[in-house]
Design a protein around this motif. Structure first.
Motif, mmCIF file in Angstrom:
data_model
loop_
_atom_site.group_PDB
_atom_site.id
_atom_site.type_symbol
_atom_site.label_atom_id
_atom_site.label_comp_id
_atom_site.label_asym_id
_atom_site.label_seq_id
_atom_site.Cartn_x
_atom_site.Cartn_y
_atom_site.Cartn_z
ATOM 1 N N LYS A 196 0.842 -1.192 0.000
ATOM 2 C CA LYS A 196 0.000 0.000 0.000
ATOM 3 C C LYS A 196 0.881 1.247 0.000
ATOM 4 N N LYS A 197 0.653 2.123 -0.974
ATOM 5 C CA LYS A 197 1.426 3.350 -1.147
ATOM 6 C C LYS A 197 2.926 3.079 -1.285
ATOM 7 N N ASP A 198 3.247 1.977 -1.940
ATOM 8 C CA ASP A 198 4.646 1.599 -2.134
ATOM 9 C C ASP A 198 4.770 0.952 -3.515
ATOM 10 N N TYR A 199 5.286 1.698 -4.480
ATOM 11 C CA TYR A 199 5.327 1.244 -5.867
ATOM 12 C C TYR A 199 6.761 1.214 -6.385
ATOM 13 N N VAL A 200 6.971 0.321 -7.333
ATOM 14 C CA VAL A 200 8.277 0.180 -7.973
ATOM 15 C C VAL A 200 8.099 0.381 -9.472
ATOM 16 N N LEU A 201 8.997 1.141 -10.067
ATOM 17 C CA LEU A 201 9.042 1.279 -11.520
ATOM 18 C C LEU A 201 10.284 0.541 -12.005
ATOM 19 N N VAL A 202 10.056 -0.523 -12.754
ATOM 20 C CA VAL A 202 11.158 -1.246 -13.376
ATOM 21 C C VAL A 202 11.357 -0.650 -14.766
ATOM 22 N N LEU A 203 12.573 -0.326 -15.143
ATOM 23 C CA LEU A 203 12.813 0.445 -16.364
ATOM 24 C C LEU A 203 14.077 -0.008 -17.072
ATOM 25 N N LYS A 204 14.145 0.327 -18.357
ATOM 26 C CA LYS A 204 15.377 0.120 -19.099
ATOM 27 C C LYS A 204 16.024 1.474 -19.363
ATOM 28 N N ASP A 205 17.248 1.630 -18.886
ATOM 29 C CA ASP A 205 18.078 2.774 -19.260
ATOM 30 C C ASP A 205 18.551 2.497 -20.683
ATOM 31 N N ASN A 206 18.014 3.257 -21.641
ATOM 32 C CA ASN A 206 18.269 2.955 -23.046
ATOM 33 C C ASN A 206 19.426 3.752 -23.645
ATOM 34 N N THR A 207 20.224 4.389 -22.805
ATOM 35 C CA THR A 207 21.384 5.110 -23.326
ATOM 36 C C THR A 207 22.438 4.118 -23.806
ATOM 37 N N ARG A 208 23.198 4.510 -24.821
ATOM 38 C CA ARG A 208 24.141 3.590 -25.454
ATOM 39 C C ARG A 208 25.114 2.932 -24.472
ATOM 40 N N PRO A 209 25.649 3.672 -23.492
ATOM 41 C CA PRO A 209 26.601 3.016 -22.585
ATOM 42 C C PRO A 209 25.952 2.023 -21.630
ATOM 43 N N LYS A 227 15.285 8.779 -7.740
ATOM 44 C CA LYS A 227 16.394 8.489 -8.653
ATOM 45 C C LYS A 227 16.529 6.990 -8.850
ATOM 46 N N SER A 228 16.756 6.580 -10.088
ATOM 47 C CA SER A 228 16.840 5.156 -10.389
ATOM 48 C C SER A 228 18.073 4.521 -9.767
ATOM 49 N N SER A 229 18.008 3.212 -9.589
ATOM 50 C CA SER A 229 19.077 2.441 -8.959
ATOM 51 C C SER A 229 20.268 2.259 -9.893
ATOM 52 N N GLU A 230 21.269 1.613 -9.374
ATOM 53 C CA GLU A 230 22.356 1.129 -10.214
ATOM 54 C C GLU A 230 21.821 -0.016 -11.086
ATOM 55 N N PRO A 231 22.482 -0.359 -12.185
ATOM 56 C CA PRO A 231 21.988 -1.438 -13.046
ATOM 57 C C PRO A 231 21.851 -2.766 -12.306
ATOM 58 N N LEU A 232 20.766 -3.472 -12.603
ATOM 59 C CA LEU A 232 20.531 -4.796 -12.021
ATOM 60 C C LEU A 232 20.981 -5.899 -12.965
ATOM 61 N N THR A 233 21.098 -5.557 -14.246
ATOM 62 C CA THR A 233 21.390 -6.559 -15.264
ATOM 63 C C THR A 233 22.573 -6.117 -16.105
ATOM 64 N N GLU A 234 23.010 -7.012 -16.963
ATOM 65 C CA GLU A 234 24.162 -6.724 -17.788
ATOM 66 C C GLU A 234 23.803 -5.865 -18.992
ATOM 67 N N TYR A 235 24.810 -5.468 -19.704
ATOM 68 C CA TYR A 235 24.671 -4.678 -20.923
ATOM 69 C C TYR A 235 23.835 -5.436 -21.959
ATOM 70 N N LEU A 236 22.964 -4.729 -22.665
ATOM 71 C CA LEU A 236 22.074 -5.289 -23.681
ATOM 72 C C LEU A 236 21.038 -6.232 -23.075
ATOM 73 N N SER A 237 20.211 -5.668 -22.199
ATOM 74 C CA SER A 237 19.082 -6.397 -21.636
ATOM 75 C C SER A 237 17.881 -5.457 -21.609
ATOM 76 N N GLU A 238 16.669 -6.027 -21.776
ATOM 77 C CA GLU A 238 15.480 -5.189 -21.894
ATOM 78 C C GLU A 238 14.223 -6.009 -21.610
ATOM 79 N N GLY A 239 13.060 -5.380 -21.836
ATOM 80 C CA GLY A 239 11.781 -6.072 -21.748
ATOM 81 C C GLY A 239 11.473 -6.697 -20.405
ATOM 82 N N PRO A 240 11.638 -5.981 -19.280
ATOM 83 C CA PRO A 240 11.358 -6.603 -17.983
ATOM 84 C C PRO A 240 9.870 -6.846 -17.764
ATOM 85 N N THR A 241 9.557 -7.879 -17.017
ATOM 86 C CA THR A 241 8.203 -8.087 -16.500
ATOM 87 C C THR A 241 8.345 -8.730 -15.138
#
Length: 305
Positions: A196-209, A227-241
């Motif tokens: 309740k009143k606690d949401y998460v936005l999962v996102l892809k940082d789409n900048t080239r680096p 402010k978004s977190s540090e990366p959770l996944t490796e380079y070239l990853s997308e489409g989270p669910t």
């Protein structure tokens, strides 16, 4: 003895009812070149997925007549609402259709959410979230409008931000508004209600680096988000669910750089564990979203002609 017999009968009936009502996880997908439409996979444990044969809805709208990034959410009335990407570039809207059983669908509609932005480059990966507080649906997506934001690391036609509309019935929609601007090109966002009143936005940082998955936190599904977190996944990853399985969430993502699918498990979206070795997905699976269906709906999907 009679009392014991009654207790046993009640227990058996309760077990039978719970099994009948057991929810099955359903994963939407598509196949390249994305002209075949909606593919589906199902799972009883959220880790091991079986593919259902064939396409369940072929795209008929949009200039390109493709279906990418299908997002399905089950409404409070049991209706499944789906949105998808209709054009890689050049479109100003997304596709929409609804169904009670995922076999028989409403007429497909094209929703031109960026019609007031003549310079818009694209409308990518629309995602539905049902706000159970306001009893309305939020649809978010990524678009590029050249010269609208500081250029940063991206070219003007690849500098995405997230936008949104709300609707209660998918017939009338709010005005389109900016949803999320983290100061860099961002796509593939997913809203998760953690509490309740606690949401998460999962996102892809789409900048080239970067081109990887991060998270941000907020007190409302409409933000604002920290402010978004540090990366959770490796380079070239997308489409989270994301799907809740037991006490933890599983964050699935398309690890497209290595041409495989991976998953993280987390109790709080702060601490993550790689559980990729524990998952299995149908061959050719492309990213979509996860919802739930009943055993009866699954039987209909398996038995369809």
């Amino acid at each position: 003895m009679k009392k014991i017999f009654i207790v046993i009968i009640i227990a058996v009936c309760t077990l039978s009812y719970s099994q009948k009502k057991k929810e099955i996880y359903l994963f939407t997908s598509f196949r390249e070149p994305a002209t075949e439409g909606l593919y589906l996979g199902y799972s009883e444990d959220g880790y091991h997925w079986k593919g259902l044969e064939g396409s369940f809805l072929k795209p008929e709208i949009g200039a390109s007549k493709i279906m990418r990034d299908p997002s399905i959410t089950k409404g409070a009335d049991g209706t499944y609402h789906m949105v998808w990407t209709t054009d890689w570039k050049g479109g100003n809207g997304f596709g929409y259709a609804s169904s009670k059983d995922l076999i028989h669908w409403s007429e497909q509609q094209y929703i031109p959410v960026m019609k007031n932005e003549p310079e818009v480059v694209n409308v990518w990966a629309p995602e539905i979230f049902y706000d159970d507080v306001k009893k309305e649906y939020i649809v978010i997506w990524a678009s590029t409008i050249p010269f609208r934001f500081p250029k940063g690391a991206e070219e003007e036609k690849n500098n995405h931000r997230m936008y949104y509309v709300t609707t209660k019935d998918f017939k009338t929609f709010s005005d389109t508004k900016l949803y999320y601007d983290p100061g860099f090109s961002v796509i593939d966002c997913v809203i998760v209600k953690k509490a309740k009143k606690d949401y998460v936005l999962v996102l892809k940082d789409n900048t080239r680096p970067m081109r990887n998955i991060k998270v941000a936190f907020g007190k409302s599904p409409l933000g604002p988000f920290e402010k978004s977190s540090e990366p959770l996944t490796e380079y070239l990853s997308e489409g989270p669910t994301v799907v809740k399985v037991g006490k933890n969430w599983l964050l699935y993502y398309d690890n497209y750089g290595s041409k495989n699918y991976k998953a993280l498990s987390t109790p709080d979206f702060v601490h993550f564990k790689d559980v990729s070795s524990k998952i299995s997905l149908p061959e050719g699976h492309k990213h979509g979203t996860i919802t739930t269906i009943s055993s009866e709906v699954l039987k209909g999907l398996i038995d369809r002609k």
